[in-house]
Design an enzyme around this catalytic site. Structure first.
Site, PDB file in Angstrom:
ATOM      1  N   HIS A 351       0.854  -1.196   0.000  1.00  0.00           N
ATOM      2  CA  HIS A 351       0.000   0.000   0.000  1.00  0.00           C
ATOM      3  C   HIS A 351       0.890   1.246   0.000  1.00  0.00           C
ATOM      4  O   HIS A 351       1.769   1.393   0.845  1.00  0.00           O
ATOM      5  CB  HIS A 351      -0.948   0.009   1.204  1.00  0.00           C
ATOM      6  CG  HIS A 351      -1.974   1.092   1.074  1.00  0.00           C
ATOM      7  ND1 HIS A 351      -3.167   0.897   0.406  1.00  0.00           N
ATOM      8  CD2 HIS A 351      -1.960   2.394   1.442  1.00  0.00           C
ATOM      9  CE1 HIS A 351      -3.843   2.033   0.402  1.00  0.00           C
ATOM     10  NE2 HIS A 351      -3.134   2.952   1.020  1.00  0.00           N
ATOM     11  N   ALA A 352       0.643   2.138  -0.958  1.00  0.00           N
ATOM     12  CA  ALA A 352       1.542   3.281  -1.155  1.00  0.00           C
ATOM     13  C   ALA A 352       1.540   4.211   0.061  1.00  0.00           C
ATOM     14  O   ALA A 352       0.496   4.442   0.673  1.00  0.00           O
ATOM     15  CB  ALA A 352       1.110   4.062  -2.395  1.00  0.00           C
ATOM     16  N   HIS A 381      -0.276  11.544  -6.048  1.00  0.00           N
ATOM     17  CA  HIS A 381      -0.798  11.648  -4.683  1.00  0.00           C
ATOM     18  C   HIS A 381       0.364  11.603  -3.678  1.00  0.00           C
ATOM     19  O   HIS A 381       0.463  12.446  -2.772  1.00  0.00           O
ATOM     20  CB  HIS A 381      -1.783  10.502  -4.429  1.00  0.00           C
ATOM     21  CG  HIS A 381      -2.313  10.459  -3.037  1.00  0.00           C
ATOM     22  ND1 HIS A 381      -3.523  11.024  -2.676  1.00  0.00           N
ATOM     23  CD2 HIS A 381      -1.796   9.951  -1.892  1.00  0.00           C
ATOM     24  CE1 HIS A 381      -3.720  10.856  -1.384  1.00  0.00           C
ATOM     25  NE2 HIS A 381      -2.692  10.200  -0.882  1.00  0.00           N
ATOM     26  N   GLU A 382       1.239  10.634  -3.843  1.00  0.00           N
ATOM     27  CA  GLU A 382       2.350  10.484  -2.888  1.00  0.00           C
ATOM     28  C   GLU A 382       3.295  11.673  -2.946  1.00  0.00           C
ATOM     29  O   GLU A 382       3.778  12.148  -1.919  1.00  0.00           O
ATOM     30  CB  GLU A 382       3.109   9.169  -3.137  1.00  0.00           C
ATOM     31  CG  GLU A 382       2.279   7.912  -2.902  1.00  0.00           C
ATOM     32  CD  GLU A 382       1.587   7.870  -1.546  1.00  0.00           C
ATOM     33  OE1 GLU A 382       2.131   8.451  -0.577  1.00  0.00           O
ATOM     34  OE2 GLU A 382       0.498   7.282  -1.448  1.00  0.00           O
ATOM     35  N   HIS A 385       2.250  14.476  -0.797  1.00  0.00           N
ATOM     36  CA  HIS A 385       2.722  14.385   0.591  1.00  0.00           C
ATOM     37  C   HIS A 385       4.178  14.844   0.683  1.00  0.00           C
ATOM     38  O   HIS A 385       4.567  15.574   1.596  1.00  0.00           O
ATOM     39  CB  HIS A 385       2.638  12.939   1.098  1.00  0.00           C
ATOM     40  CG  HIS A 385       1.231  12.439   1.301  1.00  0.00           C
ATOM     41  ND1 HIS A 385       0.308  13.103   2.058  1.00  0.00           N
ATOM     42  CD2 HIS A 385       0.605  11.308   0.859  1.00  0.00           C
ATOM     43  CE1 HIS A 385      -0.834  12.401   2.085  1.00  0.00           C
ATOM     44  NE2 HIS A 385      -0.676  11.321   1.357  1.00  0.00           N
ATOM     45  N   GLU A 409      -3.863  14.986   2.362  1.00  0.00           N
ATOM     46  CA  GLU A 409      -4.312  14.054   1.323  1.00  0.00           C
ATOM     47  C   GLU A 409      -4.686  14.755   0.016  1.00  0.00           C
ATOM     48  O   GLU A 409      -4.769  14.114  -1.030  1.00  0.00           O
ATOM     49  CB  GLU A 409      -5.509  13.242   1.827  1.00  0.00           C
ATOM     50  CG  GLU A 409      -5.208  12.359   3.037  1.00  0.00           C
ATOM     51  CD  GLU A 409      -4.045  11.421   2.825  1.00  0.00           C
ATOM     52  OE1 GLU A 409      -3.762  11.059   1.666  1.00  0.00           O
ATOM     53  OE2 GLU A 409      -3.386  11.059   3.816  1.00  0.00           O
ATOM     54  N   HIS A 510      -6.540   0.421   5.578  1.00  0.00           N
ATOM     55  CA  HIS A 510      -6.557   1.417   6.660  1.00  0.00           C
ATOM     56  C   HIS A 510      -7.173   0.894   7.955  1.00  0.00           C
ATOM     57  O   HIS A 510      -7.044   1.541   8.991  1.00  0.00           O
ATOM     58  CB  HIS A 510      -7.279   2.678   6.184  1.00  0.00           C
ATOM     59  CG  HIS A 510      -6.639   3.269   4.959  1.00  0.00           C
ATOM     60  ND1 HIS A 510      -6.676   2.650   3.724  1.00  0.00           N
ATOM     61  CD2 HIS A 510      -5.910   4.403   4.776  1.00  0.00           C
ATOM     62  CE1 HIS A 510      -6.016   3.376   2.840  1.00  0.00           C
ATOM     63  NE2 HIS A 510      -5.541   4.439   3.443  1.00  0.00           N
ATOM     64  N   TYR A 520      -9.787  11.370   3.747  1.00  0.00           N
ATOM     65  CA  TYR A 520      -9.892  11.207   2.286  1.00  0.00           C
ATOM     66  C   TYR A 520     -11.220  11.752   1.769  1.00  0.00           C
ATOM     67  O   TYR A 520     -11.304  12.258   0.659  1.00  0.00           O
ATOM     68  CB  TYR A 520      -9.733   9.740   1.890  1.00  0.00           C
ATOM     69  CG  TYR A 520      -8.427   9.132   2.333  1.00  0.00           C
ATOM     70  CD1 TYR A 520      -7.228   9.485   1.722  1.00  0.00           C
ATOM     71  CD2 TYR A 520      -8.376   8.210   3.375  1.00  0.00           C
ATOM     72  CE1 TYR A 520      -6.021   8.935   2.136  1.00  0.00           C
ATOM     73  CE2 TYR A 520      -7.182   7.653   3.788  1.00  0.00           C
ATOM     74  CZ  TYR A 520      -6.006   8.017   3.170  1.00  0.00           C
ATOM     75  OH  TYR A 520      -4.813   7.471   3.575  1.00  0.00           O
TER      76      TYR A 520
HETATM   77  O1  X8Z Z   1      -4.315   5.329   1.090  1.00  0.00           O
HETATM   78  C1  X8Z Z   1      -4.288   6.136   0.171  1.00  0.00           C
HETATM   79  C2  X8Z Z   1      -2.955   6.665  -0.336  1.00  0.00           C
HETATM   80  C3  X8Z Z   1      -1.967   6.802   0.741  1.00  0.00           C
HETATM   81  S1  X8Z Z   1      -2.374   8.048   1.875  1.00  0.00           S
HETATM   82  C4  X8Z Z   1      -2.405   5.723  -1.374  1.00  0.00           C
HETATM   83  N1  X8Z Z   1      -5.439   6.531  -0.422  1.00  0.00           N
HETATM   84  C5  X8Z Z   1      -6.734   6.026  -0.013  1.00  0.00           C
HETATM   85  C6  X8Z Z   1      -6.891   4.551  -0.349  1.00  0.00           C
HETATM   86  O2  X8Z Z   1      -6.082   4.024  -1.095  1.00  0.00           O
HETATM   87  O3  X8Z Z   1      -7.843   3.938   0.121  1.00  0.00           O
HETATM   88  C7  X8Z Z   1      -5.553   7.515  -1.507  1.00  0.00           C
HETATM   89  C8  X8Z Z   1      -6.998   7.546  -1.863  1.00  0.00           C
HETATM   90  C9  X8Z Z   1      -7.744   6.852  -0.756  1.00  0.00           C
HETATM   91 ZN    ZN Z   2      -2.170   9.940   1.084  1.00  0.00          ZN
END
Ligand code: X8Z
Ligand code: ZN
Length: 611
Positions: A351-352, A381-382, A385, A409, A510, A520
Site C-alpha cells: 500500500h503506497a 498523490h504520494e 505528501h 491528502e 486502513h 480522504y
Molecule cells: O491510502 C491512500 C494513499 C496513501 S495516503 C495511497 N489513499 C486512499 C486509499 O487508497 O484507500 C488515496 C486515496 C484513498
Molecule cells: Zn495519502
C-alpha cells in the site's frame, strides 16, 4: 500516510485537536516554570523536540525496514521501537498537561494544544499493555502486507496486486468473484486481534482523559466533535445527489453487461463488479460505461505500456509537474532511498505511502508501481505528501503536519485535476484532444468514476469505526454493521452471503493499519476548492474542468504559501491562504461536474434510482 508510531509522532501529534473541553490557550509571553518543576514551557518543548528527533530517527528506520521487509524478525524490531515511541508519547502528553493552564506565548500554546489532542493510537500508561498494543499493531499490518490467496484447486497463490488486477481487467463474473472472496480470507484471522486492538486503544484514550478513541479521532479539526459531525454531514448532503445519480447510471450499464439476475435494477450493486477490490473507485470499468464509445480515447494505461514507462520515469513525470509550478526538485536521497517497485524476493507492505524521515532531510515513498493509470495517479498523490514535507521542513518538529489531515491528502490529488486531455496529449499519453460535448462527457465520466464514486466510501470507513470505539457496536456485529453502511452509503452489497465468521473491513488497508479515513472524504471535496483557487491564481478564465495549472508559477506560489504553514495555525487560516475562503465546501466539485450532472439526469430519466 505512514501508519503507526512514526506517523503518530510526526504527523498525528500535529494534526489532532480536541483538548478535552478546554477553552483557548492564554497567549501572553511569560515563560514561567511549573510550580513543581524548574523547566519552563519553552525548555520543555525544546527538550522534547530534540528527544523526538533522536527517537524519530530510530523508529523511522525500524518501521521503514519493517514495511519493506516483512519477516518475523522485523516485526520484533518494529514492535520494540514502537513501544519506545508510545512511551515517549505518553510522557510528552503527561508533561504537556502540566502546562495546560499556564500563560505562554502563542506558538508554545499551539504546540501544547496539538500534543494534548492525543494520538490516533493512544497507548495505555501500563507498560505491559503498551507493549501489547505495539505488537498487535505491527502484527495486524503485517498480516495485511503479507496476505495472499491460494486457490485450493490449482494451488496457485496470488498477492493483493495480482487479485486487484483481476477485478480491474476481467469481465467474467465468477473470475472476479473468486478474486473478491479470496482476498477476504486474509482478514479472517485479524478479527480477534482487532477487537483487542480497539480495547487497548480505548484504555489509552481513557488514560489520557478522553472518553474513547472516537473522541480523539473527531477532535483533530479545530472545532468541537459535534460541529465536526455537522460539517461532514453538510458536505455529504451537498454531494449525495450526484453520487446517487452516478450509481443509478452505472448500475444500469452493469445490468446490460451481466443481466437482470446478477445486477437487478432495484437492488444494490454486487461489490465485486466495480473494477476495484473495495468498490471505492470505479474508473477501471470505464470501458463498460463510456458515454460515447470511441470519442477521444483516454486510455493512458495503454500508452504507458506501449511506451515502456517504468516506475522511475512515471515518478519523474509526476515530479516534473511540481517543478513546473516553481517548486523544488526532489532531493537525490529521495531517488536513492524510495522503494518504487515490488521486490521479487520478499513480502512488503505494497500500500503506497510517503515518509518524512530524518526531520525533513530524507523524504521517501514506498509504492509497488506498475505501468498503469491508477499507479500514475497514486504517484502524484504520494508526491503531494512529499512536497508538503519539503515545504514545511523549516517548521518546528511538532508543527510539521497538514493544516488538518485532509489537507495532506488533497495536495497530490489537486495536481491530478490538472492532468486534462490537453496536458496528457502534450505528454504523449493520449493521441489527440477532441473538443466536443461528447468528449467532455467522456472525460468527466472517467474522473467521476474515481472522485465521485469514492465519496461515500470515504465517509463510511470511519462511520464503521466510531461506534466500535464508543462500544455502540459490539464485536458480534463487526461484519454486519460494515455491510449495513456499505449498502446505505454506497448502494453496494456483498455478492455472496457474509457472516460474523468473516472480517471484511480488515481486507481494507486502513483498518489493520489504523489510519483514520475521514481525511480522504474531506480531501475529495477540498481538492476541487484548491483546484479552483489555483486556476484563478494562474489567471485562467475558462470552465473549471478544462483548467490545467501546469507551468504556472503563480499557482505554485499560492500552493506553496499554504504548504509552508504546516500545522502552525488552525486550518481555516491555511484554507484562506490558498482559496480566500475559510470553509470546506462542495460548491467547487459540483461546479466542476455540472456538465456530467446534467447528462446523468437525462440518462436516468425513466429509471428507478435508489436501492
Ligand atoms: O491510502 C491512500 C494513499 C496513501 S495516503 C495511497 N489513499 C486512499 C486509499 O487508497 O484507500 C488515496 C486515496 C484513498
Ligand atoms: Zn495519502
Amino acid at each position: 500516510m505512514k501508519p503507526n508510531f512514526f506517523r503518530e509522532l510526526w504527523v498525528s501529534l500535529m494534526l489532532m485537536i480536541g483538548l478535552m473541553g478546554c477553552g483557548p490557550m492564554a497567549t501572553n509571553t511569560e515563560d514561567q516554570p511549573m510550580a513543581e518543576s524548574t523547566e519552563t514551557v519553552r525548555q520543555f518543548l525544546e527538550r522534547s523536540e530534540q528527544e523526538s528527533l533522536v527517537l524519530g530517527r530510530e523508529t523511522g528506520a525500524a518501521n521503514w525496514v519493517r514495511a519493506t521487509y516483512l519477516t518475523p524478525d522485523t516485526a520484533v524490531i518494529a514492535a520494540k521501537a514502537g513501544e519506545r515511541g508510545l512511551a515517549f508519547q505518553n510522557e510528552l502528553f503527561e508533561r504537556a498537561m502540566g502546562f495546560r493552564d499556564q500563560p505562554m506565548d502563542a506558538e508554545s500554546a499551539r504546540i501544547i494544544e496539538l500534543i494534548l489532542r492525543g494520538s490516533f493510537m493512544p497507548a495505555p500508561n501500563d507498560e505491559a499493555l503498551r507493549a501489547e498494543l505495539s505488537q498487535v499493531s505491527t502484527a495486524l499490518e503485517g498480516l495485511y502486507g503479507a496476505g495472499e490467496y491460494c486457490d485450493p484447486d490449482t494451488g496457485i497463490c496470488r498477492s493483493l496486486p495480482e487479485l486487484e488486477n483481476v477485478l480491474a481487467t476481467s469481465r467474467d463474473y465468477d473470475e472476479q468473484l473468486q478474486a473478491w472472496i479470496g482476498w477476504r480470507t486474509v482478514s479472517v484471522p485479524m478479527r480477534p486481534m482487532y477487537e483487542r486492538f480497539v480495547e487497548l486503544n480505548n484504555i489509552g484514550a481513557r488514560d489520557q482523559g478522553y472518553e474513547d478513541l472516537s473522541q480523539i479521532w473527531k477532535g483533530g479539526y479545530d472545532m468541537d466533535e459535534a460541529d465536526f459531525d455537522l460539517e461532514s454531514e453538510r458536505l455529504w448532503s451537498q454531494v449525495e445527489p450526484l453520487y446517487e445519480s452516478l450509481q443509478c447510471h452505472v448500475r444500469a450499464k452493469l445490468n446490460e453487461q451481466y443481466g437482470d439476475s446478477r445486477v437487478p435494477l432495484d437492488a444494490p450493486i454486487p461489490a465485486h463488479l466495480l473494477g476495484n477490490m473495495w468498490a471505492q473507485t470505479w474508473s477501471n470499468i470505464y470501458d463498460l460505461v463510456e458515454p460515447y464509445p470511441g470519442v477521444a480515447s483516454l486510455d493512458v494505461t495503454a500508452s504507458l505500456q506501449s511506451q515502456n514507462y517504468d516506475a522511475v520515469r512515471m515518478t519523474e513525470m509526476a515530479e516534473a509537474f511540481f517543478t513546473s509550478l516553481g517548486l523544488p526538485e526532489l532531493p537525490q536521497s529521495f531517488w536513492q532511498n524510495s522503494m518504487l517497485t515490488k521486490p521479487a524476493d520478499r513480502d512488503v507492505v505494497c500500500h503506497a505511502s510517503a515518509w518524512d524521515l530524518d526531520n525533513g532531510n530524507d523524504p521517501r515513498i514506498k509504492q509497488c508501481v506498475e505501468a498503469n493509470e491508477d499507479q500514475l495517479i497514486t504517484l502524484h498523490h504520494e508526491l503531494g505528501h512529499i512536497y508538503y514535507f519539503l515545504l514545511y521542513k523549516d517548521q518546528r518538529p511538532f508543527l510539521k503536519g497538514g493544516a488538518h489531515d485532509g489537507f495532506h491528502e488533497a495536495v497530490g490529488d489537486t495536481i491530478v485535476l490538472s492532468m486534462t486531455p490537453a496536458y496528457l496529449q502534450a505528454q504523449g499519453l493520449v493521441p489527440s484532444v477532441a473538443i466536443s460535448k461528447e468528449a467532455l462527457i467522456n472525460q468527466q465520466m472517467k474522473l467521476a468514476l474515481d472522485r465521485i464514486a469514492f465519496l461515500p466510501f470515504g465517509k463510511l470507513m470511519d462511520h464503521w469505526r466510531w461506534p466500535i470505539f464508543t462500544g455502540e457496536v459490539s464485536p458480534e456485529d463487526f461484519n454486519e454493521s460494515w455491510w449495513a453502511l456499505r449498502r446505505e452509503y454506497q448502494g453496494v452489497a456483498p455478492p455472496v452471503p457474509r457472516s460474523e465468521a468473516d472480517f471484511d473491513p480488515g481486507a481494507k488497508y486502513h483498518i489493520p493499519a489504523h489510519v483514520p479515513y475521514m481525511r480522504y472524504f474531506l480531501s475529495h471535496v477540498m481538492q476541487f476548492q484548491f483546484h479552483q483557487a489555483l486556476c484563478n491564481a494562474s489567471g485562467y478564465e475558462g470552465p473549471l474542468h478544462d483548467c490545467s495549472i501546469y507551468g504556472s508559477e503563480a499557482a505554485g506560489e499560492r500552493l506553496g504559501a499554504m504548504l509552508s504553514m504546516g500545522a502552525s495555525q488552525p486550518w481555516p487560516n491555511a484554507m484562506r491562504a490558498i482559496t480566500g475562503q475559510e470553509r470546506m465546501d462542495a460548491q467547487a466539485i459540483l461546479a466542476y461536474f455540472a456538465p456530467l450532472s446534467d447528462w446523468l439526469a437525462e440518462q436516468n430519466q425513466g429509471r428507478q434510482c435508489g436501492w
